[in-house]
Motif scaffolding. Structure first.
Motif, short mmCIF file in Angstrom:
data_model
loop_
_atom_site.label_atom_id
_atom_site.label_comp_id
_atom_site.label_asym_id
_atom_site.label_seq_id
_atom_site.Cartn_x
_atom_site.Cartn_y
_atom_site.Cartn_z
N ILE A 186 0.83 -1.21 0.00
CA ILE A 186 0.00 0.00 0.00
C ILE A 186 0.87 1.25 0.00
N LYS A 187 1.91 1.25 0.82
CA LYS A 187 2.79 2.41 0.89
C LYS A 187 3.51 2.64 -0.43
N ASP A 188 4.00 1.57 -1.05
CA ASP A 188 4.75 1.70 -2.30
C ASP A 188 3.87 2.12 -3.47
N PHE A 189 2.65 1.61 -3.50
CA PHE A 189 1.77 1.79 -4.67
C PHE A 189 0.78 2.95 -4.49
N GLY A 190 0.27 3.12 -3.30
CA GLY A 190 -0.73 4.16 -3.06
C GLY A 190 -2.03 3.92 -3.80
N PRO A 191 -2.66 2.75 -3.62
CA PRO A 191 -3.88 2.44 -4.39
C PRO A 191 -5.07 3.31 -4.00
N ASP A 192 -5.93 3.54 -4.98
CA ASP A 192 -7.20 4.24 -4.72
C ASP A 192 -8.24 3.27 -4.18
N VAL A 193 -8.18 2.03 -4.63
CA VAL A 193 -9.13 0.99 -4.22
C VAL A 193 -8.35 -0.30 -3.95
N ILE A 194 -8.78 -1.04 -2.93
CA ILE A 194 -8.16 -2.32 -2.60
C ILE A 194 -9.21 -3.42 -2.69
N PHE A 195 -8.89 -4.49 -3.42
CA PHE A 195 -9.75 -5.67 -3.49
C PHE A 195 -9.13 -6.77 -2.63
N THR A 196 -9.97 -7.52 -1.92
CA THR A 196 -9.48 -8.67 -1.18
C THR A 196 -10.62 -9.64 -0.93
#
Length: 303
Positions: A186-196
């Motif tokens: 998350i820190k490296d990419f900075g996603p707007d949305v996370i799927f899990t």
């Protein structure tokens, strides 16, 4: 005779292309019903190749017939180009490019649960990355499954996929380690949305990844939970993504996991059935379903 030689060479080239499955599928990724198109091309050009070779070998003196067959080969090639153009999945422009991170427990989870959505997001102009927590050594061959996951991710168009080697079927024992791995992503990419994965999943690894993702993304505003084959009856989606045109893409991505072939949920029929079922719920033809942990409207935009 020369037209027949050219026709035979052209037919052979087309056949070699479509029968080299990996190459064809990679290039045909944006074509609806890619497998049916491939089978049709193979049938037509097999016949044309046989006829052109027959003309060259057995009927060289019948110039008119051979010229007609060669012309038919050229016409078929033109029709093929037109069919491919018509079957292209239309591109869409987006007002703002988003970043999407998909987190799964096993090498085939992302393709099975949201492969159509991920491919559509990529084609729409968004950047998608994947994170897989185990190599699936208990459920299959750990020597090949990570590579199958990378192949599936590349086919869907993901910009990156990281496969960790946390213990398959025992992911709950490394919860803190998974949290740190997801936090780093998350820190490296900075996603707007996370799927899990969903909390309503009877597979212990899926539930463990769900919990780890929620802990790692505790300060994140947009988390959607996808549908694995092992979700329970409590799975209650409220977000649906239209995957019309992408069901075949999802099927091919799932089939890239050859080590899992034979399992009921890996079959094209099951994949298509689930897409149609969720599509009916969404008042559409085909869809993938998600539960929302929380979802900021401005983050998802025109996904």
């Amino acid at each position: 005779m020369l037209p027949s030689v050219v026709g035979a060479a052209l037919s052979a080239a087309v056949l070699a292309y479509v029968l080299s499955k990996g190459t064809y599928l990679r290039h045909a990724r944006g074509i609806r019903t890619m497998r049916a198109v491939r089978n049709g091309i193979a049938a037509v050009f097999s016949v044309l190749l046989a006829l052109n070779v027959w003309c060259v070998v057995a009927m060289p003196e019948n110039v008119l017939l051979c010229d007609i067959i060669a012309a038919a080969t050229l016409l078929a090639t033109a029709v093929l180009a037109a069919v491919i153009a018509e079957r292209r999945i239309p591109a869409r422009d987006v007002t703002q490019r988003r970043k999407v991170l998909a987190v799964g427990a096993h090498p085939d989870d992302l393709e099975l649960a949201c492969g159509g959505t991920l491919a559509k997001l990529v084609d729409t102009g968004h950047e998608v990355r994947g994170l897989v927590m185990s190599s699936g050594e208990v459920g299959g061959n750990a020597g090949v499954r990570p590579d199958e996951a990378r192949h599936g991710a590349a086919f869907l168009g993901l910009s990156a996929l990281r496969v960790h080697d946390f213990p398959d079927t025992q992911l709950e024992t490394v919860s803190n380690e998974m949290v740190r791995a997801i936090e780093t992503a998350i820190k490296d990419f900075g996603p707007d949305v996370i799927f899990t994965h969903s909390a309503h999943d009877q597979h212990q690894d899926h539930y463990a990844v769900h919990q780890a993702t929620l802990r790692a993304a505790r300060a994140h505003h947009s988390i959607l939970c996808f549908e694995s084959p092992s979700v329970t009856r409590d799975f209650d989606p409220s977000v649906f993504v239209d995957i019309n045109g992408y069901v075949d893409v999802k099927v091919e991505a799932v089939l890239s996991h050859r080590n899992q072939a034979g399992k009921p949920y890996m079959t094209p029929g099951r994949v298509r059935g689930m897409a149609a079922f969720r599509g009916a719920q969404a008042k559409n033809s085909n869809a993938e379903a998600f539960e929302s942990v929380r979802l900021l409207g401005s983050a998802i935009g025109d996904l």
